[in-house]
Design a protein around this motif. Structure first.
Motif, PDB file in Angstrom:
ATOM      1  N   PRO A   1      42.470   2.567  -3.125  1.00  9.05           N
ATOM      2  CA  PRO A   1      41.252   3.102  -2.526  1.00  9.05           C
ATOM      3  C   PRO A   1      40.515   2.053  -1.692  1.00  9.05           C
ATOM      4  O   PRO A   1      40.600   0.857  -1.969  1.00  9.05           O
ATOM      5  CB  PRO A   1      40.408   3.474  -3.750  1.00  9.05           C
ATOM      6  CG  PRO A   1      40.788   2.447  -4.773  1.00  9.05           C
ATOM      7  CD  PRO A   1      42.245   2.145  -4.534  1.00  9.05           C
ATOM      8  N   VAL A   2      39.785   2.502  -0.682  1.00 11.33           N
ATOM      9  CA  VAL A   2      38.932   1.617   0.110  1.00 11.33           C
ATOM     10  C   VAL A   2      37.751   1.201  -0.755  1.00 11.33           C
ATOM     11  O   VAL A   2      37.141   2.030  -1.428  1.00 11.33           O
ATOM     12  CB  VAL A   2      38.451   2.332   1.388  1.00 11.33           C
ATOM     13  CG1 VAL A   2      37.416   1.486   2.116  1.00 11.33           C
ATOM     14  CG2 VAL A   2      39.627   2.647   2.299  1.00 11.33           C
ATOM     15  N   ARG A   3      37.441  -0.090  -0.758  1.00 14.26           N
ATOM     16  CA  ARG A   3      36.322  -0.585  -1.553  1.00 14.26           C
ATOM     17  C   ARG A   3      35.500  -1.542  -0.698  1.00 14.26           C
ATOM     18  O   ARG A   3      36.023  -2.554  -0.216  1.00 14.26           O
ATOM     19  CB  ARG A   3      36.832  -1.290  -2.812  1.00 14.26           C
ATOM     20  CG  ARG A   3      35.713  -1.657  -3.782  1.00 14.26           C
ATOM     21  CD  ARG A   3      36.225  -2.262  -5.074  1.00 14.26           C
ATOM     22  NE  ARG A   3      36.696  -3.618  -4.880  1.00 14.26           N
ATOM     23  CZ  ARG A   3      37.959  -4.008  -5.045  1.00 14.26           C
ATOM     24  NH1 ARG A   3      38.885  -3.118  -5.385  1.00 14.26           N
ATOM     25  NH2 ARG A   3      38.315  -5.260  -4.848  1.00 14.26           N
ATOM     26  N   ILE A   4      34.246  -1.203  -0.481  1.00 16.34           N
ATOM     27  CA  ILE A   4      33.344  -2.055   0.296  1.00 16.34           C
ATOM     28  C   ILE A   4      32.072  -2.229  -0.527  1.00 16.34           C
ATOM     29  O   ILE A   4      31.462  -1.250  -0.960  1.00 16.34           O
ATOM     30  CB  ILE A   4      33.020  -1.430   1.663  1.00 16.34           C
ATOM     31  CG1 ILE A   4      34.308  -1.280   2.485  1.00 16.34           C
ATOM     32  CG2 ILE A   4      32.004  -2.285   2.423  1.00 16.34           C
ATOM     33  CD1 ILE A   4      34.144  -0.521   3.768  1.00 16.34           C
ATOM     34  N   GLU A   5      31.682  -3.470  -0.767  1.00 18.12           N
ATOM     35  CA  GLU A   5      30.527  -3.733  -1.633  1.00 18.12           C
ATOM     36  C   GLU A   5      29.822  -5.017  -1.209  1.00 18.12           C
ATOM     37  O   GLU A   5      30.341  -5.780  -0.387  1.00 18.12           O
ATOM     38  CB  GLU A   5      30.982  -3.816  -3.094  1.00 18.12           C
ATOM     39  CG  GLU A   5      32.088  -4.805  -3.320  1.00 18.12           C
ATOM     40  CD  GLU A   5      32.823  -4.605  -4.642  1.00 18.12           C
ATOM     41  OE1 GLU A   5      33.470  -5.574  -5.073  1.00 18.12           O
ATOM     42  OE2 GLU A   5      32.737  -3.513  -5.230  1.00 18.12           O
ATOM     43  N   THR A   6      28.671  -5.226  -1.783  1.00 20.15           N
ATOM     44  CA  THR A   6      27.891  -6.425  -1.479  1.00 20.15           C
ATOM     45  C   THR A   6      27.888  -7.371  -2.674  1.00 20.15           C
ATOM     46  O   THR A   6      28.080  -6.954  -3.814  1.00 20.15           O
ATOM     47  CB  THR A   6      26.438  -6.049  -1.112  1.00 20.15           C
ATOM     48  OG1 THR A   6      25.729  -7.240  -0.744  1.00 20.15           O
ATOM     49  CG2 THR A   6      25.722  -5.384  -2.279  1.00 20.15           C
ATOM     50  N   HIS A   7      27.680  -8.649  -2.395  1.00 19.17           N
ATOM     51  CA  HIS A   7      27.563  -9.651  -3.452  1.00 19.17           C
ATOM     52  C   HIS A   7      26.886 -10.877  -2.879  1.00 19.17           C
ATOM     53  O   HIS A   7      26.768 -11.038  -1.660  1.00 19.17           O
ATOM     54  CB  HIS A   7      28.943 -10.006  -4.028  1.00 19.17           C
ATOM     55  CG  HIS A   7      29.882 -10.613  -3.021  1.00 19.17           C
ATOM     56  ND1 HIS A   7      29.926 -11.954  -2.749  1.00 19.17           N
ATOM     57  CD2 HIS A   7      30.807 -10.037  -2.211  1.00 19.17           C
ATOM     58  CE1 HIS A   7      30.834 -12.193  -1.826  1.00 19.17           C
ATOM     59  NE2 HIS A   7      31.389 -11.048  -1.476  1.00 19.17           N
ATOM     60  N   GLY A   8      26.439 -11.750  -3.771  1.00 17.39           N
ATOM     61  CA  GLY A   8      25.821 -12.992  -3.325  1.00 17.39           C
ATOM     62  C   GLY A   8      26.867 -14.007  -2.911  1.00 17.39           C
ATOM     63  O   GLY A   8      28.052 -13.872  -3.252  1.00 17.39           O
ATOM     64  N   SER A   9      26.445 -15.029  -2.178  1.00 11.98           N
ATOM     65  CA  SER A   9      27.383 -16.087  -1.819  1.00 11.98           C
ATOM     66  C   SER A   9      27.696 -16.915  -3.068  1.00 11.98           C
ATOM     67  O   SER A   9      26.958 -16.886  -4.051  1.00 11.98           O
ATOM     68  CB  SER A   9      26.806 -16.968  -0.718  1.00 11.98           C
ATOM     69  OG  SER A   9      25.585 -17.538  -1.137  1.00 11.98           O
ATOM     70  N   TYR A  10      28.793 -17.648  -3.016  1.00 13.25           N
ATOM     71  CA  TYR A  10      29.242 -18.407  -4.184  1.00 13.25           C
ATOM     72  C   TYR A  10      28.565 -19.772  -4.250  1.00 13.25           C
ATOM     73  O   TYR A  10      28.044 -20.274  -3.258  1.00 13.25           O
ATOM     74  CB  TYR A  10      30.769 -18.540  -4.166  1.00 13.25           C
ATOM     75  CG  TYR A  10      31.436 -17.214  -4.432  1.00 13.25           C
ATOM     76  CD1 TYR A  10      31.592 -16.741  -5.732  1.00 13.25           C
ATOM     77  CD2 TYR A  10      31.852 -16.407  -3.379  1.00 13.25           C
ATOM     78  CE1 TYR A  10      32.168 -15.500  -5.985  1.00 13.25           C
ATOM     79  CE2 TYR A  10      32.432 -15.158  -3.620  1.00 13.25           C
ATOM     80  CZ  TYR A  10      32.584 -14.717  -4.923  1.00 13.25           C
ATOM     81  OH  TYR A  10      33.139 -13.490  -5.162  1.00 13.25           O
ATOM     82  N   MET A  11      28.580 -20.358  -5.443  1.00  8.84           N
ATOM     83  CA  MET A  11      27.877 -21.611  -5.702  1.00  8.84           C
ATOM     84  C   MET A  11      28.255 -22.698  -4.709  1.00  8.84           C
ATOM     85  O   MET A  11      27.429 -23.491  -4.301  1.00  8.84           O
ATOM     86  CB  MET A  11      28.171 -22.103  -7.120  1.00  8.84           C
ATOM     87  CG  MET A  11      27.603 -21.225  -8.218  1.00  8.84           C
ATOM     88  SD  MET A  11      25.818 -21.341  -8.373  1.00  8.84           S
ATOM     89  CE  MET A  11      25.640 -22.940  -9.133  1.00  8.84           C
ATOM     90  N   GLU A  12      29.523 -22.745  -4.328  1.00  7.95           N
ATOM     91  CA  GLU A  12      29.985 -23.786  -3.421  1.00  7.95           C
ATOM     92  C   GLU A  12      29.909 -23.340  -1.962  1.00  7.95           C
ATOM     93  O   GLU A  12      30.443 -23.995  -1.081  1.00  7.95           O
ATOM     94  CB  GLU A  12      31.402 -24.223  -3.796  1.00  7.95           C
ATOM     95  CG  GLU A  12      31.437 -24.931  -5.139  1.00  7.95           C
ATOM     96  CD  GLU A  12      32.752 -25.636  -5.411  1.00  7.95           C
ATOM     97  OE1 GLU A  12      33.679 -25.520  -4.592  1.00  7.95           O
ATOM     98  OE2 GLU A  12      32.849 -26.298  -6.454  1.00  7.95           O
ATOM     99  N   GLY A  13      29.246 -22.221  -1.717  1.00  8.50           N
ATOM    100  CA  GLY A  13      29.053 -21.760  -0.348  1.00  8.50           C
ATOM    101  C   GLY A  13      30.106 -20.763   0.079  1.00  8.50           C
ATOM    102  O   GLY A  13      31.223 -20.754  -0.423  1.00  8.50           O
ATOM    103  N   GLY A  14      29.753 -19.915   1.022  1.00  9.15           N
ATOM    104  CA  GLY A  14      30.703 -18.955   1.566  1.00  9.15           C
ATOM    105  C   GLY A  14      30.720 -17.649   0.804  1.00  9.15           C
ATOM    106  O   GLY A  14      30.133 -17.503  -0.277  1.00  9.15           O
TER     107      GLY A  14
END
Length: 201
Positions: free
Chosen positions: A180-193
């Protein structure tokens, strides 16, 4: 003797005053050469605020959807860990943790994920099948899809992934274009990016 010494001292002081004590010198062309001033520090809060304002001008419907939400981080819970092995595991894997986001940032991320999902998979839409198609579709929506944003699995039917940052300092939106297509949001990671780090240190 005393008078001669005093005269010599006064002459030396006059030369020092006339020389400017090293604050300003002249180059061969006679132009003043002052010592460089300390460079001003970067105002990251102002930079993030300006990026947010540019975002709101570019995506007014999303800005309206998230208007009035808090722009500050919620307070982190206090207290010390009580399980040393679990604490050590958490410390070793901290690089995989996502940075916390503000309520407004979370709302913006969800709104952009919905917008991208509708544009790529909505009724009557053809889901991109190649990196070039996905990159073109994202750029057509106003997102930066430069190097590192889009990745594809091996083979002609390999899964497509993308990870992008909504704006400078903003939330990440990513997903896979596969069944299935999955598109979601999340925060950036501790080391950036926005891509999950593969290894720690």
């Amino acid at each position: 003797m005393f008078r001669r010494t005093s005269t010599a001292v006064l002459s030396a002081c006059a030369l020092l005053v006339l020389s400017g004590c090293g604050t300003t010198s002249t180059t061969g062309g006679g132009a003043p050469n002052t010592s460089p001033a300390a460079s001003p520090s970067v105002d990251y809060a102002a930079r993030a605020r300006e990026a947010g304002e540019r975002h709101d001008r570019q995506y007014p419907e999303i800005a309206a959807r998230c208007a009035g939400l808090a722009t500050s981080l919620p307070r982190a819970p206090g207290g010390e860990g009580t399980d040393p092995p679990a604490d050590k595991y958490a410390e070793n894997n901290a690089f995989k943790r996502e940075l916390p986001d503000t309520p407004r940032g979370q709302c913006l991320g969800r709104a952009h994920a919905d917008r991208i999902r509708e544009a790529l998979t909505g009724r009557g839409k053809t889901v991109p099948r190649t990196e070039a198609e996905l990159r073109t579709a994202l750029e057509g929506l106003g997102y930066s899809a430069g190097p590192g944003v889009v990745h594809a699995g091996a083979g002609q039917t390999g899964t497509l992934w993308f990870q992008l940052r909504v704006h400078e300092g903003g939330p990440c939106v990513g997903g896979q274009l596969h069944d299935p297509v999955r598109i979601e949001t999340h925060g950036s990671y501790m080391e950036g990016g926005c891509w999950e780090p593969r290894g720690g240190h």
